[in-house]
Design an enzyme around this catalytic site. Structure first.
Site, PDB file in Angstrom:
ATOM      1  N   SER A  16       0.408  -0.960  -0.261  1.00 53.18           N
ATOM      2  CA  SER A  16       0.520   0.281  -0.301  1.00 53.18           C
ATOM      3  C   SER A  16       0.793   1.394  -0.132  1.00 53.18           C
ATOM      4  CB  SER A  16      -0.954   0.185   0.660  1.00 53.18           C
ATOM      5  OG  SER A  16      -1.493   1.477   1.289  1.00 53.18           O
TER       6      SER A  16
ATOM      7  N   ASP B 240     -22.259  -0.338   4.481  1.00 52.37           N
ATOM      8  CA  ASP B 240     -20.590   0.268   3.571  1.00 52.37           C
ATOM      9  C   ASP B 240     -20.767  -0.843   2.718  1.00 52.37           C
ATOM     10  OD1 ASP B 240     -20.927   1.329   6.570  1.00 52.37           O
ATOM     11  OD2 ASP B 240     -18.925  -0.201   7.111  1.00 52.37           O
TER      12      ASP B 240
ATOM     13  N   TYR C  76     -18.918  -0.651  19.643  1.00 51.90           N
ATOM     14  CA  TYR C  76     -20.508  -1.150  18.556  1.00 51.90           C
ATOM     15  C   TYR C  76     -20.714  -2.283  18.581  1.00 51.90           C
ATOM     16  CZ  TYR C  76     -21.107  -2.181  13.976  1.00 51.90           C
ATOM     17  OH  TYR C  76     -22.360  -1.951  12.613  1.00 51.90           O
TER      18      TYR C  76
END
Ligand code: GLA
Length: 369
Positions: A65, A166, A215
């Site tokens: 990356s 998402d 969450y």
């Protein structure tokens, strides 16, 4: 997804793009099988995958990356727990694909992204969806199948018990269009977003950390509330059902979910009718519900949302999983300009990190390049 090309014959590489998302309204409703109204962002992640020529080297994917400037090697037989950090999202995709019976070739992957990390804009779903698309470019997997595989990667490999918001937003996004998603049927209905209102994404620059327990705790409370009401999921309860729960946390969590589902449907109608005033009021009510009932906002996020609301936005609310991340504000062009000029200083003068403001438009969903 509509593109079917993407195999670059010269380079023998497949390149896929998947966007991040911002949710107009409908938070934590996805795993309660309710409704949400996200848009795909015009920010995304691009993954280029080149299968290895040498089958002898067949057990490893190397992902690099440019954002992190490090390299991760992933064994094709990788198992949950072996890889952590950003590489876990890619390893999770490899693992979930193979688990679902799909072949994955060894090869080399490069990744670039314009989605900010930790801002509540789904950089992880953008990464998962671009990786999956690049790895399965020649298969017939549907958007729904890809979304489920990405969710499995995130739930069972990365260990974050997230819903499908998402991934569906990233895979089904369309330019100039919001998506009304029904998480029970998984039906995605496009709702046009014209340019009469400006959409601001105000990044608090205080990263969210919802994988870290809060969450999961919200999800557990919702499941407990559904059980107390005698339904399989809060989607099966009527809008006022929370009144039947005793005072306390579960009742407030259920009230958020049940009223939020109603707000999403009303917001989708307001968007169709181009009634920004009504849409803005629903966004403000959603923020209040997340702040007081679901308790997923932070003082920084509340200040940003309230400042935007008081200084001319039609509406402003936290977007995404919560505990930091971003605020979405719907504004006239003039009030957008004023907020961009004034809001960062107001927030930093109150002792919070200086926010970053982006003007966004609904962009295309995941596709091969
Ligand atoms: C995160 C999760 C989604 C959804 C939102 C809250 O983004 O990944 O599944 O639950 O939070 O709406």
């Amino acid at each position: 997804m509509n593109a079917t090309t993407g195999h670059d014959a010269d380079a023998c590489a497949t390149t896929a793009y998947a966007p991040g998302r911002v949710n107009l309204i409908g938070e934590h409703t996805d795993y309660n099988l309710g409704y949400a109204l996200p848009i795909a962002l015009d920010l995304g992640t691009t993954v280029s995958f080149r299968p290895a020529d040498d089958a002898g080297d067949g057990s490893v994917i190397i992902a690099s990356s440019d954002a992190e400037s490090d390299t991760v090697s992933i064994d094709l037989g990788t198992r949950p727990g072996e890889i952590s950090g950003w590489g876990a999202y890619i390893a999770g995709c490899v693992w979930a694909l193979r688990n679902a019976g799909h072949e994955v070739a060894a090869g080399r992957m490069t990744i670039t992204s314009t989605v900010p990390v930790g801002s509540g804009l789904s950089s992880s779903a953008a990464l998962e969806c671009a990786v999956l698309l690049a790895l399965t470019a020649h298969s017939e997997l549907s958007g729904h199948e890809l979304a489920r595989i990405a969710q499995r990667a995130e739930n069972d490999y990365v260990g974050a018990p997230t819903g499908l918001l998402d991934q569906l937003a990233s895979l089904f996004g369309r330019a100039d269009t919001a998506m009304l998603i029904d998480f029970r049927s998984l039906e995605v209905t496009g709702v046009p977003v014209d340019e009469s209102a400006t959409i601001l994404v105000i990044d608090s620059n205080s990263p969210h950390r919802h994988a870290a327990g809060e969450y999961a705790a919200r999800r557990a409370s919702c499941e407990a509330a559904a059980a107390s009401l005698g339904v399989a999921s809060l989607r099966d309860a009527d809008e006022d059902a929370w009144r039947r729960l005793p005072e306390g946390t579960e009742r407030r969590r259920a009230r958020h979910i049940l009223t939020e589902n109603a707000r999403v449907l009303a917001a989708s109608a307001a968007l169709r009718e181009r009634d920004e005033t009504a849409l803005g009021a629903l966004m403000n009510a959603s923020h209040e519900s997340m702040r007081d009932d679901f308790e997923i906002t932070t003082p920084t996020i509340d200040l940003i949302a309230e400042t935007a609301q008081l200084r001319g936005a039609y509406g402003a609310r936290m977007t995404g999983g919560g505990f930091g991340g971003s605020v979405i504000a719907l504004c006239t062009a003039d009030s957008a300009e004023r907020l961009i000029a004034e809001l960062p200083d107001i927030v930093s003068a109150a002792g919070h990190p200086t926010p970053t403001i982006r003007v966004v438009r609904p962009g295309p969903g995941a596709h091969l390049l």
